[in-house]
Design a protein around this motif. Structure first.
Motif, PDB file in Angstrom:
ATOM      1  N   VAL A   1      -6.272  10.824   8.257  1.00 61.08           N
ATOM      2  CA  VAL A   1      -5.043  10.512   7.502  1.00 61.08           C
ATOM      3  C   VAL A   1      -5.131  11.137   6.112  1.00 61.08           C
ATOM      4  O   VAL A   1      -4.170  11.755   5.640  1.00 61.08           O
ATOM      5  CB  VAL A   1      -4.810   8.985   7.430  1.00 61.08           C
ATOM      6  CG1 VAL A   1      -3.630   8.658   6.522  1.00 61.08           C
ATOM      7  CG2 VAL A   1      -4.604   8.407   8.824  1.00 61.08           C
ATOM      8  N   TYR A   2      -6.281  10.972   5.462  1.00 63.64           N
ATOM      9  CA  TYR A   2      -6.467  11.564   4.139  1.00 63.64           C
ATOM     10  C   TYR A   2      -6.286  13.092   4.191  1.00 63.64           C
ATOM     11  O   TYR A   2      -5.556  13.662   3.378  1.00 63.64           O
ATOM     12  CB  TYR A   2      -7.845  11.221   3.567  1.00 63.64           C
ATOM     13  CG  TYR A   2      -8.141  11.951   2.290  1.00 63.64           C
ATOM     14  CD1 TYR A   2      -7.555  11.551   1.099  1.00 63.64           C
ATOM     15  CD2 TYR A   2      -8.992  13.071   2.293  1.00 63.64           C
ATOM     16  CE1 TYR A   2      -7.811  12.246  -0.079  1.00 63.64           C
ATOM     17  CE2 TYR A   2      -9.234  13.755   1.117  1.00 63.64           C
ATOM     18  CZ  TYR A   2      -8.636  13.349  -0.055  1.00 63.64           C
ATOM     19  OH  TYR A   2      -8.877  14.034  -1.221  1.00 63.64           O
TER      20      TYR A   2
ATOM     21  N   LEU B   1       0.831  -1.206   0.000  1.00 63.48           N
ATOM     22  CA  LEU B   1       0.000   0.000   0.000  1.00 63.48           C
ATOM     23  C   LEU B   1       0.866   1.256   0.000  1.00 63.48           C
ATOM     24  O   LEU B   1       2.017   1.226   0.470  1.00 63.48           O
ATOM     25  CB  LEU B   1      -0.918   0.010   1.229  1.00 63.48           C
ATOM     26  CG  LEU B   1      -2.104  -0.945   1.182  1.00 63.48           C
ATOM     27  CD1 LEU B   1      -2.746  -1.054   2.560  1.00 63.48           C
ATOM     28  CD2 LEU B   1      -3.131  -0.499   0.154  1.00 63.48           C
ATOM     29  N   PRO B   2       0.335   2.370  -0.482  1.00 62.57           N
ATOM     30  CA  PRO B   2       1.083   3.629  -0.424  1.00 62.57           C
ATOM     31  C   PRO B   2       1.466   3.997   1.011  1.00 62.57           C
ATOM     32  O   PRO B   2       0.857   3.529   1.970  1.00 62.57           O
ATOM     33  CB  PRO B   2       0.095   4.651  -1.010  1.00 62.57           C
ATOM     34  CG  PRO B   2      -0.831   3.843  -1.856  1.00 62.57           C
ATOM     35  CD  PRO B   2      -0.953   2.513  -1.160  1.00 62.57           C
TER      36      PRO B   2
ATOM     37  N   HIS C   1     -13.199   3.921  12.395  1.00 66.55           N
ATOM     38  CA  HIS C   1     -12.178   3.563  11.407  1.00 66.55           C
ATOM     39  C   HIS C   1     -12.189   4.557  10.245  1.00 66.55           C
ATOM     40  O   HIS C   1     -11.124   4.984   9.770  1.00 66.55           O
ATOM     41  CB  HIS C   1     -12.440   2.139  10.917  1.00 66.55           C
ATOM     42  CG  HIS C   1     -11.378   1.604  10.017  1.00 66.55           C
ATOM     43  ND1 HIS C   1     -10.042   1.576  10.364  1.00 66.55           N
ATOM     44  CD2 HIS C   1     -11.456   1.058   8.769  1.00 66.55           C
ATOM     45  CE1 HIS C   1      -9.339   1.041   9.380  1.00 66.55           C
ATOM     46  NE2 HIS C   1     -10.181   0.718   8.397  1.00 66.55           N
ATOM     47  N   ASN C   2     -13.375   4.950   9.801  1.00 66.73           N
ATOM     48  CA  ASN C   2     -13.465   5.918   8.707  1.00 66.73           C
ATOM     49  C   ASN C   2     -13.075   7.319   9.151  1.00 66.73           C
ATOM     50  O   ASN C   2     -12.478   8.070   8.378  1.00 66.73           O
ATOM     51  CB  ASN C   2     -14.857   5.889   8.076  1.00 66.73           C
ATOM     52  CG  ASN C   2     -14.993   4.739   7.112  1.00 66.73           C
ATOM     53  OD1 ASN C   2     -14.643   4.855   5.953  1.00 66.73           O
ATOM     54  ND2 ASN C   2     -15.478   3.604   7.594  1.00 66.73           N
ATOM     55  N   LEU C   3     -13.407   7.681  10.376  1.00 66.42           N
ATOM     56  CA  LEU C   3     -12.941   8.965  10.915  1.00 66.42           C
ATOM     57  C   LEU C   3     -11.419   8.988  10.939  1.00 66.42           C
ATOM     58  O   LEU C   3     -10.787   9.973  10.533  1.00 66.42           O
ATOM     59  CB  LEU C   3     -13.524   9.187  12.319  1.00 66.42           C
ATOM     60  CG  LEU C   3     -13.068  10.438  13.050  1.00 66.42           C
ATOM     61  CD1 LEU C   3     -13.385  11.700  12.251  1.00 66.42           C
ATOM     62  CD2 LEU C   3     -13.721  10.501  14.431  1.00 66.42           C
ATOM     63  N   HIS C   4     -10.830   7.901  11.404  1.00 69.01           N
ATOM     64  CA  HIS C   4      -9.379   7.758  11.424  1.00 69.01           C
ATOM     65  C   HIS C   4      -8.815   7.906  10.005  1.00 69.01           C
ATOM     66  O   HIS C   4      -7.884   8.686   9.774  1.00 69.01           O
ATOM     67  CB  HIS C   4      -9.046   6.383  12.016  1.00 69.01           C
ATOM     68  CG  HIS C   4      -7.589   6.069  12.072  1.00 69.01           C
ATOM     69  ND1 HIS C   4      -7.114   5.050  12.837  1.00 69.01           N
ATOM     70  CD2 HIS C   4      -6.507   6.579  11.447  1.00 69.01           C
ATOM     71  CE1 HIS C   4      -5.811   4.968  12.697  1.00 69.01           C
ATOM     72  NE2 HIS C   4      -5.426   5.887  11.854  1.00 69.01           N
TER      73      HIS C   4
ATOM     74  N   GLN D   1       2.681   5.817   9.584  1.00 67.77           N
ATOM     75  CA  GLN D   1       2.012   7.009   9.076  1.00 67.77           C
ATOM     76  C   GLN D   1       0.516   7.012   9.377  1.00 67.77           C
ATOM     77  O   GLN D   1      -0.053   8.042   9.712  1.00 67.77           O
ATOM     78  CB  GLN D   1       2.232   7.129   7.562  1.00 67.77           C
ATOM     79  CG  GLN D   1       3.633   7.514   7.188  1.00 67.77           C
ATOM     80  CD  GLN D   1       4.009   8.867   7.748  1.00 67.77           C
ATOM     81  OE1 GLN D   1       3.290   9.851   7.604  1.00 67.77           O
ATOM     82  NE2 GLN D   1       5.143   8.923   8.425  1.00 67.77           N
ATOM     83  N   PHE D   2      -0.103   5.853   9.250  1.00 65.63           N
ATOM     84  CA  PHE D   2      -1.551   5.771   9.427  1.00 65.63           C
ATOM     85  C   PHE D   2      -1.965   6.093  10.865  1.00 65.63           C
ATOM     86  O   PHE D   2      -3.017   6.673  11.101  1.00 65.63           O
ATOM     87  CB  PHE D   2      -2.052   4.376   9.014  1.00 65.63           C
ATOM     88  CG  PHE D   2      -3.537   4.315   8.795  1.00 65.63           C
ATOM     89  CD1 PHE D   2      -4.109   4.864   7.665  1.00 65.63           C
ATOM     90  CD2 PHE D   2      -4.369   3.714   9.721  1.00 65.63           C
ATOM     91  CE1 PHE D   2      -5.479   4.812   7.444  1.00 65.63           C
ATOM     92  CE2 PHE D   2      -5.747   3.650   9.520  1.00 65.63           C
ATOM     93  CZ  PHE D   2      -6.303   4.207   8.381  1.00 65.63           C
ATOM     94  N   TRP D   3      -1.135   5.700  11.838  1.00 73.61           N
ATOM     95  CA  TRP D   3      -1.490   5.921  13.244  1.00 73.61           C
ATOM     96  C   TRP D   3      -0.867   7.194  13.816  1.00 73.61           C
ATOM     97  O   TRP D   3      -1.141   7.560  14.963  1.00 73.61           O
ATOM     98  CB  TRP D   3      -1.089   4.712  14.079  1.00 73.61           C
ATOM     99  CG  TRP D   3      -1.990   3.556  13.799  1.00 73.61           C
ATOM    100  CD1 TRP D   3      -1.806   2.563  12.888  1.00 73.61           C
ATOM    101  CD2 TRP D   3      -3.268   3.313  14.393  1.00 73.61           C
ATOM    102  NE1 TRP D   3      -2.873   1.714  12.884  1.00 73.61           N
ATOM    103  CE2 TRP D   3      -3.793   2.147  13.798  1.00 73.61           C
ATOM    104  CE3 TRP D   3      -4.018   3.965  15.370  1.00 73.61           C
ATOM    105  CZ2 TRP D   3      -5.026   1.616  14.145  1.00 73.61           C
ATOM    106  CZ3 TRP D   3      -5.240   3.432  15.710  1.00 73.61           C
ATOM    107  CH2 TRP D   3      -5.741   2.279  15.107  1.00 73.61           C
TER     108      TRP D   3
END
Length: 158
Positions: A153-154, A22-23, A146-149, A30-32
């Motif tokens: 990130v986005y 994944l990117p 999960h989507n808020l998270h 990075q995600f967390w």
């Protein structure tokens, strides 16, 4: 052995195998990064519940709703796997860099989780009352966090 946890195994194996491709925004460090503790805590507690409850949800496809659940599950994993594939194969595409594309791996599980809920509409522990709505609510709450998270990130990376 006749529980719905087995339905999670293809997803878990897929994640383990393909997460490395994944990117960078999806990579663990990075995600967390900089995610508020209340989001991380709620997301992880709900993730555990959504992963453990299927251990006691009976796998059966004898009713119409359970067969619909199986189709939802199958369509859902195809959508989920496709959402990852696009991110891996075309990370710089307009879709992958859009909010809808970036968040797709976070929101497409709604389909396969709904399928699991319909398939596992009873528990292997018959002494406990249960409704598939319990799993749907837990899954829905998990997906909200999960989507808020994923949105945070986005937003940070766009």
């Amino acid at each position: 052995m006749a529980n719905t946890f087995w339905l999670l195994l293809p997803i878990l194996v897929f994640n383990v195998i393909f997460a490395r491709y994944l990117p960078s925004a999806y990579k663990t460090d990075q995600f967390w990064k900089d995610i508020p503790g209340w989001i991380s805590l709620a997301e992880n507690i709900l993730r555990i519940a959504v992963m453990i409850l299927p251990l006691v949800m009976r796998f059966s496809i004898s009713t119409l709703s359970q067969r619909v659940g199986l189709w939802l599950y199958l369509v859902g994993i195809v959508l989920y796997f496709a959402s990852w594939w696009v991110q891996i194969a075309f990370p710089e595409s307009a879709w992958s860099t859009s909010a809808a594309g970036f968040l797709a791996p976070a929101y497409t599980p709604v389909v396969w989780l709904a399928g699991i809920a319909l398939i596992g509409d009873t528990l292997t522990i018959s002494a406990m009352p249960y409704s598939s709505r319990i799993y749907l609510v837990l899954s829905g709450l998990f997906l909200i966090f999960h989507n808020l998270h994923a949105w945070l990130v986005y937003a940070r990376n766009s």
